[in-house]
Design a protein around this motif. Structure first.
Motif, PDB file in Angstrom:
ATOM      1  N   VAL A  17       0.862  -1.178   0.000  1.00 22.13           N
ATOM      2  CA  VAL A  17       0.000   0.000   0.000  1.00 22.13           C
ATOM      3  C   VAL A  17       0.896   1.225   0.000  1.00 22.13           C
ATOM      4  O   VAL A  17       2.101   1.116   0.177  1.00 22.13           O
ATOM      5  N   LEU A  18       0.280   2.386  -0.194  1.00 17.95           N
ATOM      6  CA  LEU A  18       1.066   3.611  -0.130  1.00 17.95           C
ATOM      7  C   LEU A  18       1.056   4.124   1.297  1.00 17.95           C
ATOM      8  O   LEU A  18       0.037   4.065   1.977  1.00 17.95           O
ATOM      9  N   CYS A  19       2.181   4.634   1.738  1.00 28.23           N
ATOM     10  CA  CYS A  19       2.237   5.243   3.065  1.00 28.23           C
ATOM     11  C   CYS A  19       1.287   6.421   3.073  1.00 28.23           C
ATOM     12  O   CYS A  19       1.290   7.240   2.147  1.00 28.23           O
ATOM     13  N   CYS A  20       0.481   6.523   4.109  1.00 26.09           N
ATOM     14  CA  CYS A  20      -0.568   7.543   4.055  1.00 26.09           C
ATOM     15  C   CYS A  20      -0.020   8.948   4.153  1.00 26.09           C
ATOM     16  O   CYS A  20      -0.697   9.912   3.852  1.00 26.09           O
ATOM     17  N   CYS A  22       3.618   9.982   3.169  1.00 24.85           N
ATOM     18  CA  CYS A  22       4.547  10.380   2.120  1.00 24.85           C
ATOM     19  C   CYS A  22       4.269   9.686   0.804  1.00 24.85           C
ATOM     20  O   CYS A  22       4.825  10.066  -0.212  1.00 24.85           O
ATOM     21  N   GLY A  23       3.430   8.682   0.784  1.00 25.63           N
ATOM     22  CA  GLY A  23       3.025   8.085  -0.475  1.00 25.63           C
ATOM     23  C   GLY A  23       3.991   7.088  -1.063  1.00 25.63           C
ATOM     24  O   GLY A  23       3.813   6.656  -2.180  1.00 25.63           O
TER      25      GLY A  23
END
Lengths: 509, 245
Positions: A17-20, A22-23
């Motif tokens: 998943v993407l880090c909420c 920094c993405g």
């Protein structure tokens, strides 16, 4: 669940998943934030100490653990690490994973410790972070060091060792025993007094321990007293000076004793004249005519304290003219004796007059005609001992031989150094005009001769190899009869703490 | 377009609202801010109805619906049911169902064509869902959780699921639902997707804690950037006019 039932389970690959914050793509965790964002969000070292002051005593290199304990630790040692970690508060709220030192200059008075801790954040994610704690070291002398600095002579307990005899043989022997067992390691001062030695300690228990050690090696009677030095009425603290008076019994080896009738009866009618053969925590008494050996305990002795009739000062030299063995060899208490009738004459009489004594002696195994022996001259002695009168019908022999004399042979070796030497205690000598130095030296010389002649006396003593001794070839040729000397195997090589590598290495021969 | 808002200082907007392609239900709050945000976004397209269910405000988690119908639990009172029937458009069938698991919003996740249901749902309820909502029902779990209605939110264009969903599960769900799915979080790392946001085909509403990354993920998977409400609603209006005439 389904796995335990043995059903087929599809392999699960965790997606990313993407880090909420920094993405960046990452594996999902309970916070759904990458580690860097989580760390920037939450600081788990918040509330923990980063600067601590510790107190150090420069004299004894110890650190204070309040309220009173001083912990000895070297720099960058395990003990110091445990001490530093213990001094940190609040460390029980987080889990400590690792701790290590960061090198600092020793005289900077700073100790840096790097700690790695783990703590749970947000919803179940465990974060691990390392941080540095700096310990500032403040110098402050500990109580015991400051007391020593203020008054170095101050003692708390003293043991006064006394023996009321005119010679110091016992104290020479005790000195060697104390050195071997290290019993006086805790003594802050040792002082030599007339008829005894005083030992000073900084702690009552050290003095008690020393007193008990002496009690094991010599028959003693002791009493103790205390004197109030100061008193703190608020906290009811009393400071005392404790004194232990230890008296050693005046009976020594080779003394001739006339036992009081009661004591003789309690020992099974041991002939009233006895020779003391060995003194340890009990006294060994040998009847030279019946070759019976008895032991007298310290308590038993002090109950009926008797004095010796004649001491080794009064030994007279005899020359043996004839020996006739009466009984066979008897092994009494570890040593051999043979009863024999001997014809002896005093060396002072020999050649001048015809005074010859026929006596019975227990040294039949050692003597042969022409030998010299030392013994007590009862013929010429003026015995004013009250005990002698109590024994009715006692016939005194003319002389009692004690030991063989090697005086002649010693004359050849006079002046030559021995192959061994002894260490000595660091004593303060009380010079007040008593104690003739020449008398002291001759007594010491006599003690060394005793050591050479008696192997069982050497048993408890450490002898050291004398490095200055060079065995010269001439003496070995001239020796006819063997002079009793100490075999080389018994000697310990003295540990020399010097620059030379080869000398300092051997410890034991 | 995705909007960030709060209901009375709580970021869980999916709990207090239900958004579909034909209508929107909101809870009755102390201030009108929640309602006015919805209104500003949706007013000209679909009706926004203020309601309560069973006297509670957690309407988003208690009811499940799409453009065809709305299912409410047995705890709904008669007045609330009547109010709903009056306020919603006529083609939306409002049905009260008797089901042991009364938090229908947590148990059922649906769009206009397909629904995911809690594995323990009654047989009759499943038939009811297929009937009223006009969807195909699949009993499923998401990342091992049986509350499918909480841990995923999907529309006719795309869907967002629990972040710990494995790739195999994602593929399987995607095939069932026939929409692209992505695993992600909402409201700064919260895994309860449907509670944190509510979505339909052209707009989405998220809690104010949602980070920019999460918002961009939502906008891309639900294809909200190019969505125009008018196109979708026009289709509906056409059908309405047809029947009227």
């Amino acid at each position: 669940m389904a796995e335990e039932a043995g059903m087929f389970m599809v392999t699960q690959t965790i997606g990313s998943v993407l880090c909420c914050k920094c993405g960046i793509p990452m594996a999902p965790n309970s916070a759904n934030m990458c580690v860097k964002c989580l760390r920037s969000e939450v600081d788990i070292t918040e509330g923990l100490q980063k600067n601590v002051i510790i107190i150090h005593c420069p004299e004894c290199d110890t650190y204070l653990q309040p309220p009173r304990t001083w912990v000895k630790a070297q720099l960058e040692s395990k003990e110091l690490l445990t001490f530093c970690v213990k001094r940190l508060k609040n460390l029980n709220k987080v889990r400590l994973v690792n701790a290590e030192f960061i090198w600092t200059e020793p005289h900077s008075k700073r100790i840096k410790v790097k700690l790695k801790i783990q703590k749970e954040v947000l919803n179940g994610a465990i974060l691990e972070q390392s941080y540095v704690v700096e310990f500032v070291q403040q110098e402050n002398m500990c109580e015991s060091c400051s007391r020593v600095q203020a008054n170095p002579d101050q003692w708390v307990a003293a043991v006064q060792l006394r023996q009321h005899v005119s010679h110091r043989r016992t104290f020479f022997y005790l000195e060697q025993l104390i050195l071997k067992h290290g019993a006086a390691a805790a003594a802050i001062k040792i002082k030599q007094m007339d008829q005894g030695i005083d030992f000073f300690f900084s702690n009552r228990s050290h003095a008690v321990k020393f007193g008990e050690f002496i009690g094991k090696v010599a028959p003693v009677k002791s009493r103790h007293d205390k004197q109030l030095v100061s008193h703190d009425s608020k906290s009811n603290n009393y400071n005392y000076k404790y004194t232990f008076s230890v008296e050693i019994c005046p009976i020594c080896r080779e003394d001739l004793i006339c036992l009081p009738p009661k004591v003789a009866a309690s020992l099974g009618n041991l002939g009233p004249l006895v020779i003391c053969t060995k003194v340890t925590s009990s006294i060994a008494l040998l009847d030279p005519f019946t070759l019976r050996l008895c032991f007298l305990d310290a308590d038993q002795y002090w109950r009926a304290s008797f004095k010796s009739l004649l001491t080794s000062r009064q030994l007279v030299e005899y020359i043996v003219l004839d020996v006739e063995i009466v009984s066979s060899e008897v092994n009494v208490g570890g040593s051999k004796y043979v009863l024999a009738d001997a014809q002896v004459a005093r060396v002072s009489d020999f050649g001048k007059n015809d005074t010859i004594f026929s006596i019975r002696t227990h040294l039949g195994h050692l003597l042969s005609p022409g030998d010299y022996a030392l013994g007590y001259d009862l013929y010429g002695a003026n015995g004013n001992d009250s005990e002698l009168e109590k024994h009715k019908g006692l016939i005194l022999p003319d002389a009692i031989l004690i030991k063989k004399s090697y005086e002649e042979k010693r004359q050849k070796k006079r002046g030559k150094p021995r192959a061994w030497k002894l260490k000595s205690l660091d004593m303060e000598v009380d010079d007040r005009g008593r104690g003739d130095p020449e008398k002291m030296n001759s007594e010491y010389e006599q003690f060394l001769k005793d050591l050479e002649e008696n192997p069982d006396m050497r048993f408890n003593i450490s002898l050291y190899r004398n490095r200055e001794y060079q065995p010269s070839e001439m003496t070995s040729v001239a020796d006819g009869d063997d002079l009793p000397s100490i075999p080389v195997e018994e000697l310990l090589a003295d540990l020399a703490l010097s620059e030379e590598e080869d000398e300092g290495d051997d410890m034991r021969e | 377009m995705a909007t960030r808002l709060q209901f009375e200082n709580s970021c869980e907007v999916g709990v207090f609202s239900k958004l579909t392609n034909a209508y929107c239900l909101v809870a009755i709050g102390g201030s009108e801010n929640f309602y006015s945000t919805f209104e500003s976004e949706l007013a000209d397209a679909i009706p926004i109805v203020k309601t309560s269910i069973g006297g509670t405000r957690i309407i988003g988690r208690l009811c499940a619906g799409n453009k065809n119908g709305l299912l409410v639990p047995h705890t709904t009172t008669d007045q609330e049911l009547q109010h709903l029937r009056n306020s919603l458009p006529d083609q939306v069938v409002v049905q009260r169902i008797d089901e042991r698991l009364s938090a229908l919003g947590n148990c059922i996740a649906c769009n206009d064509h397909v629904a995911l249901a809690h594995t323990d749902l009654d047989r009759e309820t499943e038939e009811m869902i297929a009937d009223v909502l006009g969807v195909e029902v699949f009993r499923q779990t998401i990342a091992g959780n049986i509350l499918v209605g909480s841990y995923c939110a999907f529309s006719n264009r795309g869907g967002l699921v629990h972040p710990h969903t494995s790739i195999e599960d994602l593929d399987e769900l995607s095939t069932l639902l026939q929409v692209p799915l992505v695993a992600g979080s909402v409201n700064r790392g919260s895994e309860v997707i449907a509670a944190g946001m509510t979505v339909n085909d052209w707009t989405a509403f998220c809690g104010s804690d949602t980070t920019a990354t999460e918002l961009s993920v939502i906008e891309s998977v639900f294809k909200l950037r190019e969505a125009q409400p008018s196109a979708i609603v026009d289709e509906m209006r056409k059908s309405l006019i047809d029947s009227y005439v």
